[in-house]
Design a protein around this motif. Structure first.
Motif: not given
Lengths: 501, 501
Positions: B459-483
């Motif tokens: 996913v990180a690679e995709k974002i780096r490649g310009g697919k900014v909308q893929a960041a959503g998955a990472i946001v979700g993971a962070v939100m989960k981690a921070t409850k």
């Protein structure tokens, strides 16, 4: 040694406060007297020996420690009409329905008596719920008149007045709805005062007719009545109809009256209260009293109060109307008698059967009269008209008091009648209050002071003195002056000692 | 055994008959003490613990009027556009019932404190109906009976009954409408809207809890029908103690369909008291009385008349807060709402709550959104009125403030609201106790972001490649981690920073 039961309250108080005698001695003397004669008089429904002695000991203890007496009558014994509540001490109102009721609170009058160091000997007999003029309506047997035990002591407060005449107490409290203090005072040769309506708190006075009921002092002298009046009178926030004004200076007035001078006082003789229906001996006693008032310097004129003749019928609509509502609370649900609670009767039936069993005939008669008078379709003709008469009577008083300072009349048309004589004739019974009712309807102050004995039967006669509302002091000035001129009376009462108790 | 009741189809009812309504609403005032004594005025409590000689109707006890209750009565009268009596009295309403200690209710009869008013009521479609008020008068509540055994829960047929006098003597205002005519098919809706408007008014004035479920606001609905084209009122029935707004509407509608069926079949409507059945929305006959109840009203002799001075009345008028309908007009103008938007606000019961939230400092749009959306859902889930939710406008305003300052996310804010609704305290307490602060510390977030990117290198690679909308998955993971306690917008910024996109 002096017989302590023959002293007036002021004489007793003086001895107690000078510590010549103790309150306990005075109290015991009266308790002994009650034990000796009350079987023959039946003035008391309950004697509170323990409570009385405890109150007396408190007064003695305070005096022994050098404290000033808490009131001019501290330590003096008193008989309390059984219509005023006493915490933890039976209060029956002369009714079966309250036979075992122990009130959880003191009436304001009771509280003021206690605070003044007055020793409450017990509770006195009365017509049931203060309805009657002979004490024959008590559920606990009639009280007998110490002057002639075959005769009634008046009512409803026959027990209070008889206790004074029998020397069982030097002071008593009565309540007066249509004459229940004054008429017993008249027929027992004692003094009784109905203060201005609102002058003495009704809180804890079990209501017969709320707009007419008024507690007041009973005594063997005008000065004693005044001393007691000052103790029980005054504003009470617990009674909305209590007057927020200073107590009239009744003791000062009584002391002034004792000087025997009524110069400058204008006395009005009520024209309507004489003639047919008035026993000749009562009439003669009254005329002699009026002549004595003139000799004391008073100016005497005749005054007409034309609406006074309607007072009796108006009273017998207003008082029963209010009583029909006031006595509704005796329903077996919260206190007092309960019959037929055997699991087969509904709450409604228990209420009804209890009321049937708990109330006597006169109470039932008045509840029915009142229920009828307030009924839809009859209200205006009965209760409404009676209230108009009440206004007219108040106006008669106002007009009269523009001309005179006090009004006088016989207290009651006859001397004490025989026990049983009028029980089957309610209208004849009601006539006993003919002269006393106007002051209740108008709310002003009135007193009965003995005017000697009727020359035909040797029984006491009462002189009624009436004053405007809040001018109770005038009663005491005129009453005390007249009392001095009249001379002693109660030493002529037959001796009760030796009667089979 | 249930008798089958004929009902007429509602459309036919309103085609053939005109309904006439009369609504009697009893409101318990939220004064500190009872109407005529010093006992606490509190809902509930151990049975028979908030009682004294006066509210138990013990012999001799007397009432004293609660000045605050008179004040509330006058204010209510003024808010209902009534005239305030210059002189009025209490009266006794005499009838026997075990939960009424004196067997009369101290009420007002022909001399109410407030009379001749009106209340403008807004219906669902915005139409305004003026309901004329006959009178508002003061009285005392009765105790409560619990009838044990028997099928009906009423006194008849019960094995025994328990009495609790805690409520006896609680101050009540009874508000009576004049006959409401000409409403046709909308009559049931008018009845509900009237009671709702009255409730809102009383709540805004802070004179009562107005909790229909607890009985502090109770409605009796009088309903009769007259054939179309006639003007003489038919015989009415009185449906008692209808305990919710919805029930008011249902009870009126049911009575219309029932009475119409009776009349159409040639029968006559019996004048009687009826009971509303919450379960099926029907009404059933109470005990039919052979004769009309005669309450034998007469002026209460234990209380003095009330004569509110005009100065006092004007002082009280000045204390009446902005009334709900005035406030609605104001918010419509201030918030630029269309009639439709305002009506939606009013219909959900949210208008006054939103306004109060705005008054407490919130921005109008936010306040509206909370009440109309999230909180309305919560009320529906719990099957209570919006206003009866355990959250106040002040609470909501605080939550909005916390979101605005970035201390809460919207998601956390809803959790805080859930905590408040669950009775966990004020919003700040819930935040502290549940640990619901937004994680705004970038270093803490960066750790979580780095971990999430490391866990999902593709996913990180995709974002780096310009697919900014893929960041959503990472946001979700962070939100989960921070409850959920992270600000999602800031997380997204940090992710993009980290991958250098």
């Amino acid at each position: 040694m002096t017989d302590l039961t023959r002293l007036t309250a002021s004489e007793l108080a003086a001895k107690i406060h000078k510590q010549e005698i103790t309150s306990v001695e005075a109290t015991k003397a009266h308790l002994d007297r009650i034990a000796e004669v009350d079987g023959a008089v039946n003035a008391f429904l309950h004697v509170d020996t323990e409570g009385a002695l405890a109150a007396a000991r408190k007064v003695d203890g305070d005096l022994a420690e050098g404290r000033e007496p808490v009131s001019p009558i501290a330590g003096v014994p008193l008989a309390l009409k059984d219509v005023l509540t006493t915490k933890g001490v039976p209060t029956t109102c002369g009714s079966k329905t309250l036979e075992n009721w122990l009130p959880p609170y003191d009436a304001t009058v009771t509280r003021r008596l206690r605070e003044a160091g007055v020793v409450i000997l017990g509770k006195t007999n009365m017509d049931e719920f203060a309805m009657g003029s002979s004490t024959e309506n008590s559920a606990y047997g009639p009280t007998r008149n110490p002057w002639d035990r075959e005769r009634i002591p008046g009512g409803s407060g026959g027990g209070s007045s008889a206790s004074l005449a029998a020397f069982e107490a030097p002071l008593a409290i009565g309540t007066d709805t249509g004459g229940s203090i004054r008429q017993p005072a008249a027929v027992t040769g004692t003094v009784g005062v109905k203060p201005t309506y609102g002058g003495v708190s009704r809180y804890g006075l079990v209501a017969f007719s709320s707009s007419l009921d008024q507690a007041g002092p009973c005594a063997r002298s005008v000065l004693d009545a005044a001393l007691l009046h000052e103790v029980i009178a005054g504003h009470d926030p617990m009674d909305s109809t209590s007057i927020d004004a200073p107590v009239p200076p009744v003791v000062t007035a009584a002391r002034a009256g004792l000087k025997g001078d009524l110069t400058g006082v204008k006395v009005g003789v009520v024209a309507e209260f004489s003639g047919e229906g008035y026993q000749p001996g009562v009439q003669r006693s009254f005329e002699a009293a009026v002549a004595q008032l003139k000799d004391l310097g008073a100016e005497v004129v005749e005054v007409s109060c034309p609406n006074f003749t309607y007072a009796l019928p108006a009273y017998y609509l207003i008082a029963p109307s209010e009583c029909s509502s006031n006595l509704a609370r005796f329903d077996a649900m919260r206190y007092g008698l309960r019959v037929a609670d055997d699991g087969t009767h509904s709450a409604e039936e228990v209420m009804s059967l209890t009321r049937e069993a708990g109330f006597g005939a006169e109470v039932k008669r008045r509840i029915m009269l009142g229920t009828y008078a307030l009924s839809s379709g009859y209200y205006d003709a009965y209760y409404g008209s009676a209230q108009k008469v009440r206004t007219l009577i108040t106006r008669d008083f106002s007009a009269a008091f523009e001309k005179v300072d006090v009004l006088v009349s016989p207290t009651t048309p006859t001397t004490a009648f025989k026990i049983g004589e009028r029980v089957d004739d309610p209208l004849a019974m009601y006539l006993a209050d003919l002269c006393t009712i106007p002051a209740n309807l108008a709310g002003n102050a009135a007193m009965s002071v003995p005017s000697g004995l009727s020359d035909e039967d040797g029984l006491p006669v009462g002189l009624q003195i009436m004053a405007p509302a809040l001018a109770d002091d005038r009663l005491y000035r005129v009453g005390a002056a007249y009392e001095v001129a009249r001379g002693p009376l109660l030493d002529r009462i037959p001796e009760l000692k030796g009667v089979s108790a | 055994m249930t008798a089958v009741v004929d009902l007429m189809d509602y459309a036919e009812v309103v085609e053939r008959y005109d309904p006439v309504l009369g609504l009697e609403v009893h409101v318990e005032l939220s004064t500190k003490t009872k109407m005529f004594c010093g006992c606490p005025n509190l809902f509930g409590g151990e049975p028979n613990t908030h009682v004294c000689p006066t509210c138990l109707g013990l012999p001799g006890a007397l009432p004293v009027v609660n000045g605050r209750a008179v004040e509330s009565a006058i204010r209510i009268g003024l808010a209902l556009n009534c005239e305030i009596a210059e002189w009025c009295r209490f009266a006794r309403k005499n009838y026997f019932y075990p939960d009424m200690p004196k067997n009369f209710q101290t009420s007002q009869y022909d001399e109410p404190i407030a009379f001749n008013g009106h209340l403008d009521v807004v219906l669902d479609d915005g139409e305004v109906v003026r309901v004329d008020i006959e009178r508002a008068h003061m009285e005392e509540d009765t105790g409560k009976s619990l009838h044990v055994g028997g099928a009906t829960g009423r006194i008849h047929g019960a094995e025994h009954s328990l009495l609790d006098y805690n409520r006896a003597g609680v101050p009540l205002i009874e508000i009576v409408t004049k006959p409401i005519v000409g409403m046709g098919e909308r009559a049931p809706e008018v009845a509900r809207a009237y009671v709702a408007a009255l409730r809102d008014l009383l709540r805004a004035m802070d004179v009562s809890d107005v909790r229909m479920d607890q009985g502090s606001l109770r409605c009796d609905a009088n309903v009769s029908l007259m054939p179309k084209g006639t003007s003489e009122f038919g015989t009415r029935t009185e449906t008692k103690n209808v305990n919710s707004l919805r029930s008011v509407e249902r009870a009126v509608r049911y009575e219309m369909t029932r009475q119409a069926a009776v009349l159409a079949s040639g029968g006559t409507v019996t004048q009687e008291t009826r009971h509303f059945q919450e379960a099926d929305g029907s009404t059933s006959a109470g005990r039919t009385k052979e004769t009309a109840e005669d309450y034998r009203y007469f002026p209460e002799p234990d209380l003095v008349p009330i004569a509110p001075s005009r100065e006092w009345v004007e002082e009280l008028r000045a204390t009446i807060p902005e009334l709900p309908w005035e406030r609605r007009k104001r918010i419509q103008a201030e918030w630029n709402l269309t009639d439709e938007e305002l009506r939606d606000l009013v219909n959900t019961g949210a208008a006054d709550l939103v306004a109060a939230t705005v008054d407490a400092g919130a921005e109008p749009g936010e306040a509206r959104s909370w009440w109309v959306q999230y909180l309305t859902q919560q009320a529906n889930t719990r099957d209570v009125e919006l206003a009866d939710l355990a959250i106040t406008p002040v609470h909501v305003a605080r939550v909005i403030e916390l979101v605005k300052s970035g201390e809460l996310t919207n998601k956390l804010a809803r959790e805080v609201v859930q905590g408040v609704l669950a009775g966990e305290g004020e919003p700040d307490e819930v935040v502290a106790n549940r640990g619901l602060k937004v994680v705004s510390d970038d270093s803490a977030l960066l750790t979580a972001v780095d971990e999430a990117l490391a866990a999902q290198p593709d996913v990180a690679e995709k974002i780096r490649g310009g697919k900014v909308q893929a960041a959503g998955a990472i946001v979700g993971a962070v939100m989960k981690a921070t409850k959920g306690q992270a600000d999602a917008k800031r997380v997204r910024e940090l992710i993009l920073e980290r991958v250098g996109a």
